[in-house]
Design a protein around this motif. Structure first.
Motif, mmCIF file in Angstrom:
data_model
loop_
_atom_site.group_PDB
_atom_site.id
_atom_site.type_symbol
_atom_site.label_atom_id
_atom_site.label_comp_id
_atom_site.label_asym_id
_atom_site.label_seq_id
_atom_site.Cartn_x
_atom_site.Cartn_y
_atom_site.Cartn_z
ATOM 1 N N ASN A 220 0.820 -1.212 0.000
ATOM 2 C CA ASN A 220 0.000 0.000 0.000
ATOM 3 C C ASN A 220 0.851 1.257 0.000
ATOM 4 N N SER A 221 1.936 1.231 0.762
ATOM 5 C CA SER A 221 2.789 2.424 0.838
ATOM 6 C C SER A 221 3.437 2.732 -0.501
ATOM 7 N N LEU A 222 3.798 1.693 -1.262
ATOM 8 C CA LEU A 222 4.375 1.901 -2.590
ATOM 9 C C LEU A 222 3.340 2.506 -3.543
ATOM 10 N N ILE A 223 2.123 1.999 -3.460
ATOM 11 C CA ILE A 223 1.052 2.497 -4.327
ATOM 12 C C ILE A 223 0.695 3.933 -3.969
ATOM 13 N N ASP A 224 0.565 4.209 -2.676
ATOM 14 C CA ASP A 224 0.236 5.564 -2.229
ATOM 15 C C ASP A 224 1.252 6.577 -2.728
ATOM 16 N N ALA A 225 2.523 6.180 -2.721
ATOM 17 C CA ALA A 225 3.574 7.093 -3.171
ATOM 18 C C ALA A 225 3.422 7.420 -4.654
ATOM 19 N N GLU A 226 3.026 6.434 -5.446
ATOM 20 C CA GLU A 226 2.835 6.663 -6.885
ATOM 21 C C GLU A 226 1.708 7.670 -7.128
ATOM 22 N N ILE A 227 0.608 7.502 -6.420
ATOM 23 C CA ILE A 227 -0.548 8.371 -6.618
ATOM 24 C C ILE A 227 -0.293 9.768 -6.058
ATOM 25 N N LYS A 228 0.319 9.851 -4.888
ATOM 26 C CA LYS A 228 0.601 11.154 -4.284
ATOM 27 C C LYS A 228 1.591 11.961 -5.120
ATOM 28 N N ALA A 229 2.446 11.276 -5.869
ATOM 29 C CA ALA A 229 3.410 11.958 -6.738
ATOM 30 C C ALA A 229 2.768 12.387 -8.056
ATOM 31 N N ASN A 230 1.441 12.177 -8.172
ATOM 32 C CA ASN A 230 0.686 12.567 -9.369
ATOM 33 C C ASN A 230 1.179 11.828 -10.609
ATOM 34 N N LYS A 231 1.629 10.606 -10.409
ATOM 35 C CA LYS A 231 2.100 9.818 -11.552
ATOM 36 C C LYS A 231 0.953 9.192 -12.328
ATOM 37 N N VAL A 232 -0.164 8.933 -11.639
ATOM 38 C CA VAL A 232 -1.266 8.198 -12.253
ATOM 39 C C VAL A 232 -2.554 8.503 -11.488
ATOM 40 N N PRO A 233 -3.700 8.599 -12.180
ATOM 41 C CA PRO A 233 -4.951 8.822 -11.446
ATOM 42 C C PRO A 233 -5.338 7.627 -10.571
ATOM 43 N N ALA A 234 -5.259 6.408 -11.147
ATOM 44 C CA ALA A 234 -5.682 5.222 -10.393
ATOM 45 C C ALA A 234 -4.751 4.053 -10.668
ATOM 46 N N LEU A 235 -4.557 3.238 -9.646
ATOM 47 C CA LEU A 235 -3.761 2.020 -9.754
ATOM 48 C C LEU A 235 -4.536 0.875 -9.131
ATOM 49 N N VAL B 178 -1.580 -9.140 -5.825
ATOM 50 C CA VAL B 178 -0.412 -9.989 -5.606
ATOM 51 C C VAL B 178 -0.909 -11.365 -5.196
ATOM 52 N N ILE B 179 -0.383 -12.382 -5.850
ATOM 53 C CA ILE B 179 -0.735 -13.768 -5.557
ATOM 54 C C ILE B 179 0.508 -14.478 -5.043
ATOM 55 N N ASP B 180 0.360 -15.184 -3.943
ATOM 56 C CA ASP B 180 1.483 -15.929 -3.367
ATOM 57 C C ASP B 180 0.965 -17.301 -2.941
ATOM 58 N N SER B 181 1.711 -18.332 -3.322
ATOM 59 C CA SER B 181 1.306 -19.715 -3.033
ATOM 60 C C SER B 181 -0.111 -19.993 -3.524
ATOM 61 N N GLY B 182 -0.468 -19.382 -4.653
ATOM 62 C CA GLY B 182 -1.753 -19.632 -5.279
ATOM 63 C C GLY B 182 -2.912 -18.839 -4.718
ATOM 64 N N ARG B 183 -2.679 -17.987 -3.704
ATOM 65 C CA ARG B 183 -3.745 -17.204 -3.079
ATOM 66 C C ARG B 183 -3.558 -15.715 -3.354
ATOM 67 N N VAL B 184 -4.687 -15.033 -3.564
ATOM 68 C CA VAL B 184 -4.648 -13.579 -3.691
ATOM 69 C C VAL B 184 -4.459 -13.012 -2.296
ATOM 70 N N ILE B 185 -3.251 -12.534 -2.002
ATOM 71 C CA ILE B 185 -2.963 -12.041 -0.653
ATOM 72 C C ILE B 185 -3.027 -10.524 -0.559
ATOM 73 N N HIS B 186 -3.006 -9.864 -1.708
ATOM 74 C CA HIS B 186 -3.189 -8.406 -1.737
ATOM 75 C C HIS B 186 -4.022 -8.051 -2.954
ATOM 76 N N ILE B 187 -5.022 -7.213 -2.754
ATOM 77 C CA ILE B 187 -5.777 -6.673 -3.882
ATOM 78 C C ILE B 187 -6.253 -5.274 -3.495
ATOM 79 N N SER B 188 -6.030 -4.328 -4.381
ATOM 80 C CA SER B 188 -6.409 -2.957 -4.078
ATOM 81 C C SER B 188 -6.647 -2.191 -5.365
ATOM 82 N N ALA B 189 -7.442 -1.140 -5.251
ATOM 83 C CA ALA B 189 -7.624 -0.183 -6.337
ATOM 84 C C ALA B 189 -7.695 1.191 -5.691
ATOM 85 N N ASN B 190 -6.698 1.990 -5.926
ATOM 86 C CA ASN B 190 -6.583 3.299 -5.296
ATOM 87 C C ASN B 190 -6.642 4.406 -6.342
#
Length: 366
Positions: A25-40, A44-56
């Motif tokens: 989340n901190s990596l994504i927040d930095a991208e958006i706060k830097a005005n690099k992109v409107p939305a991201l 992330v899938i690990d060992s076959g499971r979706v362990i992170h999912i976000s849309a910011n």
């Protein structure tokens, strides 16, 4: 039995949705706060499971509408990974043979005028080694000027590929005698695969994908066409003007749509990819033998791969497919042996290489 297992699998995946990892989340927040992109949108899938999912961020800058995990994003050429699955569904059903001349499946004959006796196969189309080329003079206006859903059906390919057609030119074919052994990216070749799916199935390409991919995988926010979605909920695609403001030029659409026009949410697509890399558990629309055919061991890169490419990220090797278009950049990265994946959808074509490399390092850096 397989359908019951698929339902169980989807439940397991669904209950993990909404989870996020603070360090990502901190990596994504930095991208958006830097005005690099409107939305991201990131999964992330690990060992076959979706362990992170976000849309910011914002799916609509002007109206200040936020993106969420169900927001359909235009995923550009990552769409080709879905066309790959549509083709291999018919391979698995015994309707397509990878090494058969494609003219066995078409209502017209496709021949390279420089090598008229040469056989063009589905395998060559999937590997971008068919000798069929993209004509920028034809496609350019469609690619550069977003105007929503295309007005042409995939039947345009007859006019493009067959002598006498009003779009035909010999330059649509490769004159290099070694073209079968040389990778040359071809959106037209992927579009032709979509048309072959139509001809074999007797269904529109959209309807085939809905029946055999989207509905079985519970992908409720996925379609090849805007007309089948609530456009007010689709992420708008942005470029920056001279004042560094995000500007929406319009929704993309083009005749060769099986190569890049899919709109899907991060929830839908991560469900699809999680299912794909877990195919060995008999919980997917394709069986594990088909999965292994699509993505064989990385020891034979000189032979080419079916749609996916090999990419080194930090100290690890992955299969990947990226996408870029007017107002779009996307990537799907998978490691099937360890059942890992990183998926990123952005509604602005900025350089997010550092982002996925940082995610990979934080997750699996050694």
């Amino acid at each position: 039995m397989k359908s019951k297992l698929l339902i169980l699998f989807l439940f397991v995946i669904t209950v993990s949705f909404g989870q996020t990892i603070p360090k990502i989340n901190s990596l994504i927040d930095a991208e958006i706060k830097a005005n690099k992109v409107p939305a991201l949108a990131v999964a992330v899938i690990d060992s076959g499971r979706v362990i992170h999912i976000s849309a910011n961020g914002l799916r609509d800058v002007k109206l200040n509408k936020k993106a969420n995990i169900n927001t359909p994003f235009h995923i550009a050429s990552v769409s080709k990974t879905v066309t790959n699955m549509a083709v291999f569904k018919l391979v698995e059903l015994g309707k397509i043979d990878l090494n058969t001349n494609i003219n066995e499946y078409l209502p017209f004959k496709v021949k390279n005028p420089y090598f008229p006796n040469e056989k063009i196969t589905v395998s060559l189309l999937l590997k971008h080694r068919s000798g069929i080329k993209d004509d920028i003079k034809f496609y350019g206006p469609h690619w550069r000027n977003p105007n929503g859903d295309p007005t042409m059906s995939l039947a345009f390919l007859k006019e493009y590929l067959v002598p006498g057609g009003n779009l035909y030119n010999m330059s649509h074919y490769d004159s290099n005698p070694n073209h079968k052994s040389v990778f040359k990216y071809s959106n037209t070749g992927i579009a032709l695969l979509g048309y072959i799916v139509e001809q074999i199935s007797g269904m529109s390409y959209e309807n085939f994908c809905q029946k055999h991919i989207f509905k079985p995988m519970n992908m409720k926010n996925s379609s090849w066409f805007l007309k089948n979605l609530d456009t007010s909920k689709v992420a708008k695609t942005y470029i920056k003007n001279n004042s560094k403001e995000f500007v929406f030029k319009g929704h993309n659409g083009y005749p060769d749509y099986p190569g890049g026009q899919l709109r899907t949410s991060i929830k839908d697509y991560s469900t699809l990819i999680a299912g794909f890399i877990n195919a060995d558990n008999n919980q997917f629309i394709l069986n594990n033998e088909t999965k292994n055919l699509i993505i064989p061991p990385v020891s034979t890169p000189h032979l080419g791969y079916y749609t996916w490419f090999i990419k080194a990220i930090n100290n690890n090797l992955y299969f990947e497919h990226g996408g870029g278009d007017t107002g779009v950049r996307t990537i799907s990265i998978i490691e099937p042996t360890k059942k890992r994946a990183i998926i990123i959808f952005a509604n602005h074509p900025y350089d997010f290489d550092e982002l996925y490399r940082s995610i990979e390092m934080k997750m699996w850096g050694e």
